[in-house]
Design a protein around this motif. Structure first.
Motif, PDB file in Angstrom:
ATOM      1  N   GLU A   1     -54.715 -27.096 -16.469  1.00 29.34           N
ATOM      2  CA  GLU A   1     -54.369 -27.304 -17.876  1.00 29.34           C
ATOM      3  C   GLU A   1     -54.519 -26.007 -18.671  1.00 29.34           C
ATOM      4  OE1 GLU A   1     -56.843 -30.509 -19.222  1.00 29.34           O
ATOM      5  OE2 GLU A   1     -55.543 -32.038 -18.359  1.00 29.34           O
ATOM      6  N   GLN A   2     -55.582 -25.263 -18.381  1.00 30.80           N
ATOM      7  CA  GLN A   2     -55.808 -23.990 -19.073  1.00 30.80           C
ATOM      8  C   GLN A   2     -54.740 -22.959 -18.694  1.00 30.80           C
ATOM      9  OE1 GLN A   2     -59.888 -22.732 -18.543  1.00 30.80           O
ATOM     10  NE2 GLN A   2     -60.613 -24.826 -18.814  1.00 30.80           N
TER      11      GLN A   2
ATOM     12  N   ASP B   1     -58.580 -29.225 -14.490  1.00 27.67           N
ATOM     13  CA  ASP B   1     -58.927 -28.604 -15.766  1.00 27.67           C
ATOM     14  C   ASP B   1     -58.402 -27.171 -15.822  1.00 27.67           C
ATOM     15  OD1 ASP B   1     -60.347 -28.554 -18.343  1.00 27.67           O
ATOM     16  OD2 ASP B   1     -61.647 -27.103 -17.327  1.00 27.67           O
ATOM     17  N   SER B   2     -58.596 -26.444 -14.741  1.00 26.32           N
ATOM     18  CA  SER B   2     -58.103 -25.066 -14.670  1.00 26.32           C
ATOM     19  C   SER B   2     -56.582 -25.039 -14.812  1.00 26.32           C
ATOM     20  CB  SER B   2     -58.521 -24.422 -13.347  1.00 26.32           C
ATOM     21  OG  SER B   2     -57.972 -23.133 -13.226  1.00 26.32           O
TER      22      SER B   2
END
Length: 107
Positions: free
Chosen positions: A53-54, A50-51
């Motif tokens: 992707e950010q 997730d990180s």
């Protein structure tokens, strides 16, 4: 002794998504994917993805901004490198856990 590349008859070691305090990789030896440590590793891998992707979205925004200065570009590249390192580690860990039968070409 179990190694990360042990045969299918031996227990596989899982590469965990963190290192020891002195920077060496950590491995988990378990015969249960639902163990507390396995689930913690799954959660950390999900957070790292997730990180990533950010960070990718942020890096793209910096690169699309013609006024972004060297400091912003260096920061974005540093974070992108860190995220890529995490993603590669996750891919290696997951790849090592794929049973040999699933890797063989089907005829």
């Amino acid at each position: 002794m179990n190694t990360p590349n042990s045969t299918s008859s031996e227990q596989q070691l899982r590469l965990l998504p963190w290192n020891t305090p002195d920077g060496k990789p950590c491995y988990l030896s378990t015969d249960h994917d639902g163990s507390r440590l396995s689930l913690l590793a799954d959660d950390i891998e999900a957070a790292q993805l997730d990180s990533g992707e950010q960070v990718l979205a942020g890096a793209k925004a910096v690169l699309a901004d013609p006024k972004a200065g060297e400091r912003a570009v260096r920061f974005a590249l540093t974070r992108a490198s860190e995220s890529l390192e995490d993603v590669i580690r996750i891919a290696v860990s997951r790849g090592e856990r794929i049973p040999d039968a699933e890797l063989r070409p089907r005829s």
